[in-house]
Scaffold this active site. Structure first.
Site, short mmCIF file in Angstrom:
data_model
loop_
_atom_site.label_atom_id
_atom_site.label_comp_id
_atom_site.label_asym_id
_atom_site.label_seq_id
_atom_site.Cartn_x
_atom_site.Cartn_y
_atom_site.Cartn_z
N TYR A 73 0.89 -1.16 0.00
CA TYR A 73 0.00 0.00 0.00
C TYR A 73 0.93 1.21 0.00
O TYR A 73 1.72 1.39 0.94
CB TYR A 73 -0.91 -0.01 1.22
CG TYR A 73 -1.85 1.17 1.27
CD1 TYR A 73 -2.77 1.39 0.26
CD2 TYR A 73 -1.81 2.07 2.32
CE1 TYR A 73 -3.63 2.48 0.29
CE2 TYR A 73 -2.67 3.16 2.37
CZ TYR A 73 -3.57 3.36 1.36
OH TYR A 73 -4.42 4.44 1.38
N SER A 126 1.08 4.35 0.72
CA SER A 126 1.28 5.31 1.81
C SER A 126 1.77 4.65 3.10
O SER A 126 1.99 5.33 4.09
CB SER A 126 -0.01 6.09 2.08
OG SER A 126 -1.00 5.23 2.59
N CYS A 127 1.97 3.35 3.07
CA CYS A 127 2.45 2.60 4.24
C CYS A 127 3.97 2.74 4.35
O CYS A 127 4.70 2.44 3.41
CB CYS A 127 2.04 1.14 4.07
SG CYS A 127 2.91 -0.04 5.09
N THR A 128 4.43 3.20 5.49
CA THR A 128 5.87 3.41 5.71
C THR A 128 6.66 2.11 5.57
O THR A 128 7.71 2.07 4.92
CB THR A 128 6.12 4.02 7.10
OG1 THR A 128 5.38 5.24 7.18
CG2 THR A 128 7.58 4.30 7.34
N ARG A 131 7.00 1.23 1.94
CA ARG A 131 7.99 2.06 1.24
C ARG A 131 9.40 1.61 1.59
O ARG A 131 10.27 1.56 0.71
CB ARG A 131 7.77 3.53 1.57
CG ARG A 131 6.52 4.10 0.91
CD ARG A 131 6.48 5.62 0.96
NE ARG A 131 6.68 6.19 2.28
CZ ARG A 131 5.71 6.56 3.11
NH1 ARG A 131 4.44 6.42 2.75
NH2 ARG A 131 5.99 7.08 4.27
#
Length: 127
Positions: free
Chosen positions: A10, A12-14, A17
């Site tokens: 996903y 926007s998931c840190t 990333r």
């Protein structure tokens, strides 16, 4: 899927990333799937669970707001019902989920990613 990792993510998931950056920095081939737009099928979720060491617990995001909003006791659900629930509500899945079809990594785990990548390199040398 031995030669390529499947990476459920996903954007926007840190942790997602970080995992993606690690995979790219280490030149690991992977197929990226958006967890909410291309949700794992119930069959794929079954396969993921068979690779886990903790079963559904390993991929269930119990700290998520989606989980906290559930108005049910998940202990009362069958495995099939849990799989259907996670498929229909992908926000209940921990992320990222990385698999090569034999090994499963949930969340950003640099040492597990290194182990997985090292095993792949060792297999290439043996082949």
């Amino acid at each position: 899927m031995e030669d390529k990792l499947l990476f459920y993510t996903y954007p926007s998931c840190t942790s997602c990333r970080k995992t993606k950056a690690w995979l790219k920095d280490n030149h690991v081939d992977f197929e990226e799937r958006h967890l909410f737009k291309d949700t794992p099928s119930i069959e794929e979720l079954k396969e993921i669970i068979t690779m886990s060491t903790e079963g559904i617990e390993e991929i269930l995001a119990k700290r998520s707001s989606s989980f906290k909003k559930l108005d049910m006791n998940i202990e009362d659900l069958t495995v099939t019902e849990m799989l259907e629930l996670m498929h229909n509500e992908p926000k209940l899945l921990r992320r990222p989920i990385v698999t090569n079809g034999k090994k499963l990594i949930v969340g950003y785990n640099k040492s597990e990613l290194q182990n997985l990548n090292q095993r792949k390199k060792n297999l290439a040398v043996v082949s």
